[in-house]
Design a protein around this motif. Structure first.
Motif, PDB file in Angstrom:
ATOM      1  N   LYS A   1      -9.853  14.587   0.942  1.00  0.00           N
ATOM      2  CA  LYS A   1      -8.971  15.323   1.858  1.00  0.00           C
ATOM      3  C   LYS A   1      -8.265  16.464   1.146  1.00  0.00           C
ATOM      4  O   LYS A   1      -7.246  16.968   1.615  1.00  0.00           O
ATOM      5  N   ALA A   2      -8.795  16.878  -0.003  1.00  0.00           N
ATOM      6  CA  ALA A   2      -8.178  17.959  -0.792  1.00  0.00           C
ATOM      7  C   ALA A   2      -8.338  19.315  -0.109  1.00  0.00           C
ATOM      8  O   ALA A   2      -7.535  20.218  -0.327  1.00  0.00           O
ATOM      9  N   THR A   3      -9.363  19.433   0.723  1.00  0.00           N
ATOM     10  CA  THR A   3      -9.595  20.674   1.455  1.00  0.00           C
ATOM     11  C   THR A   3      -9.328  20.425   2.935  1.00  0.00           C
ATOM     12  O   THR A   3      -9.860  19.472   3.522  1.00  0.00           O
ATOM     13  N   LEU A   4      -8.505  21.291   3.516  1.00  0.00           N
ATOM     14  CA  LEU A   4      -8.175  21.171   4.934  1.00  0.00           C
ATOM     15  C   LEU A   4      -9.350  21.655   5.787  1.00  0.00           C
ATOM     16  O   LEU A   4     -10.257  22.331   5.290  1.00  0.00           O
ATOM     17  N   LYS A   5      -9.310  21.349   7.075  1.00  0.00           N
ATOM     18  CA  LYS A   5     -10.372  21.799   7.988  1.00  0.00           C
ATOM     19  C   LYS A   5     -10.493  23.313   8.007  1.00  0.00           C
ATOM     20  O   LYS A   5     -11.569  23.853   8.226  1.00  0.00           O
ATOM     21  N   SER A   6      -9.395  23.998   7.729  1.00  0.00           N
ATOM     22  CA  SER A   6      -9.395  25.465   7.711  1.00  0.00           C
ATOM     23  C   SER A   6     -10.097  26.016   6.472  1.00  0.00           C
ATOM     24  O   SER A   6     -10.326  27.212   6.364  1.00  0.00           O
TER      25      SER A   6
ATOM     26  N   THR B   1       0.842  -1.189   0.000  1.00  0.00           N
ATOM     27  CA  THR B   1       0.000   0.000   0.000  1.00  0.00           C
ATOM     28  C   THR B   1       0.876   1.236   0.000  1.00  0.00           C
ATOM     29  O   THR B   1       2.070   1.176   0.313  1.00  0.00           O
ATOM     30  N   THR B   2       0.265   2.354  -0.345  1.00  0.00           N
ATOM     31  CA  THR B   2       0.974   3.627  -0.328  1.00  0.00           C
ATOM     32  C   THR B   2       0.001   4.709   0.121  1.00  0.00           C
ATOM     33  O   THR B   2      -1.222   4.520   0.077  1.00  0.00           O
ATOM     34  N   ALA B   3       0.535   5.833   0.546  1.00  0.00           N
ATOM     35  CA  ALA B   3      -0.304   6.922   1.043  1.00  0.00           C
ATOM     36  C   ALA B   3      -0.482   7.993  -0.025  1.00  0.00           C
ATOM     37  O   ALA B   3       0.469   8.376  -0.708  1.00  0.00           O
ATOM     38  N   LEU B   4      -1.707   8.463  -0.147  1.00  0.00           N
ATOM     39  CA  LEU B   4      -1.999   9.623  -0.985  1.00  0.00           C
ATOM     40  C   LEU B   4      -1.734  10.874  -0.160  1.00  0.00           C
ATOM     41  O   LEU B   4      -1.613  10.807   1.069  1.00  0.00           O
ATOM     42  N   PHE B   5      -1.680  12.051  -0.831  1.00  0.00           N
ATOM     43  CA  PHE B   5      -1.621  13.301  -0.080  1.00  0.00           C
ATOM     44  C   PHE B   5      -2.905  13.367   0.734  1.00  0.00           C
ATOM     45  O   PHE B   5      -3.997  13.216   0.203  1.00  0.00           O
ATOM     46  N   GLY B   6      -2.777  13.546   2.017  1.00  0.00           N
ATOM     47  CA  GLY B   6      -3.928  13.531   2.905  1.00  0.00           C
ATOM     48  C   GLY B   6      -3.905  12.319   3.819  1.00  0.00           C
ATOM     49  O   GLY B   6      -4.646  12.242   4.780  1.00  0.00           O
ATOM     50  N   GLY B   7      -3.035  11.338   3.494  1.00  0.00           N
ATOM     51  CA  GLY B   7      -2.825  10.206   4.386  1.00  0.00           C
ATOM     52  C   GLY B   7      -3.584   8.938   4.059  1.00  0.00           C
ATOM     53  O   GLY B   7      -3.276   7.882   4.618  1.00  0.00           O
ATOM     54  N   THR B   8      -4.582   8.999   3.196  1.00  0.00           N
ATOM     55  CA  THR B   8      -5.342   7.801   2.845  1.00  0.00           C
ATOM     56  C   THR B   8      -4.415   6.756   2.233  1.00  0.00           C
ATOM     57  O   THR B   8      -3.640   7.067   1.336  1.00  0.00           O
ATOM     58  N   ARG B   9      -4.504   5.525   2.713  1.00  0.00           N
ATOM     59  CA  ARG B   9      -3.683   4.436   2.179  1.00  0.00           C
ATOM     60  C   ARG B   9      -4.510   3.659   1.161  1.00  0.00           C
ATOM     61  O   ARG B   9      -5.677   3.351   1.394  1.00  0.00           O
ATOM     62  N   VAL B  10      -3.874   3.369   0.036  1.00  0.00           N
ATOM     63  CA  VAL B  10      -4.514   2.601  -1.031  1.00  0.00           C
ATOM     64  C   VAL B  10      -3.523   1.572  -1.558  1.00  0.00           C
ATOM     65  O   VAL B  10      -2.312   1.721  -1.392  1.00  0.00           O
ATOM     66  N   PRO B  11      -4.018   0.513  -2.222  1.00  0.00           N
ATOM     67  CA  PRO B  11      -3.099  -0.463  -2.816  1.00  0.00           C
ATOM     68  C   PRO B  11      -2.236   0.203  -3.896  1.00  0.00           C
ATOM     69  O   PRO B  11      -2.692   1.119  -4.584  1.00  0.00           O
TER      70      PRO B  11
END
Length: 190
Positions: free
Chosen positions: A77-82, A12-22
């Motif tokens: 996760k393209a938009t931050l909480k801010s 697996t690898t992480a996308l920008f934002g932390g989501t892990r995908v195969p």
């Protein structure tokens, strides 16, 4: 900073934002193919080419990094909480696409009219362009497959589509400048 993290050892690898995908996820295939394309464009740029073309290829490589970054970002996760965008980089614009079109128009002015498909090759530099064009088409296919499932800015697809055309015209321009044979494909009659 160490280059290896060992976090991908189980596929697996992480996308920008932390989501892990195969690692075989269509999103990874998409931006991985854009990265491969960028490397081939670097190979084209390393050939003996004129300075203006060299500079355009650097701009293209910059834009491909942007496309890769956008494709590597989890849309949820393209938009931050801010409220700010996770990626604080210039996006692909209509002007980026127009640059490719204008460059193609300029190159086409000095080229003989195309009457047939041409066989890739004739000179190493031309062949590198054709390889980059094919990888670009694959990147476009991967990105459109991703787009069917997870929408993103359509300008990315437009840019990749136009870039493959640009690389074809650049291959023809290099053939012309290098006086390489441009072999027409004329299928035999059956």
């Amino acid at each position: 900073m160490k280059i290896y993290t060992k976090t991908g050892d189980k596929g697996t690898t992480a996308l920008f934002g932390g989501t892990r995908v195969p690692k075989h996820h269509i999103r990874i295939e998409s931006y991985g193919t854009v990265d491969e394309l960028n490397s081939y464009i670097g190979l084209v740029r390393d050939q003996k080419i004129d300075k203006p073309t060299h500079e355009v290829l650097i701009k293209i490589q910059d834009r491909l990094f942007t496309i890769g970054s956008m494709l590597a970002t989890d849309p949820e996760k393209a938009t931050l909480k801010s409220g700010k965008e996770r990626l604080n980089i210039p996006k692909i614009t209509a002007e980026d696409i127009e640059l490719l079109e204008k460059e193609m128009d300029k190159m086409n002015e000095s080229l003989p009219e195309m009457t047939h498909f041409v066989l890739p090759g004739g000179h190493q530099s031309v062949s590198f362009c054709h390889i980059a064009r094919c990888v670009c088409r694959r990147a476009e296919r991967m990105a459109t497959a991703l787009y069917e499932n997870e929408k993103f800015d359509e300008k990315l697809l437009q840019y990749l589509n136009r870039l493959s055309d640009y690389l074809f015209v650049l291959a023809r321009k290099l053939s012309h400048e290098l006086q390489a044979d441009e072999i027409k494909w004329i299928p035999p009659k059956s």
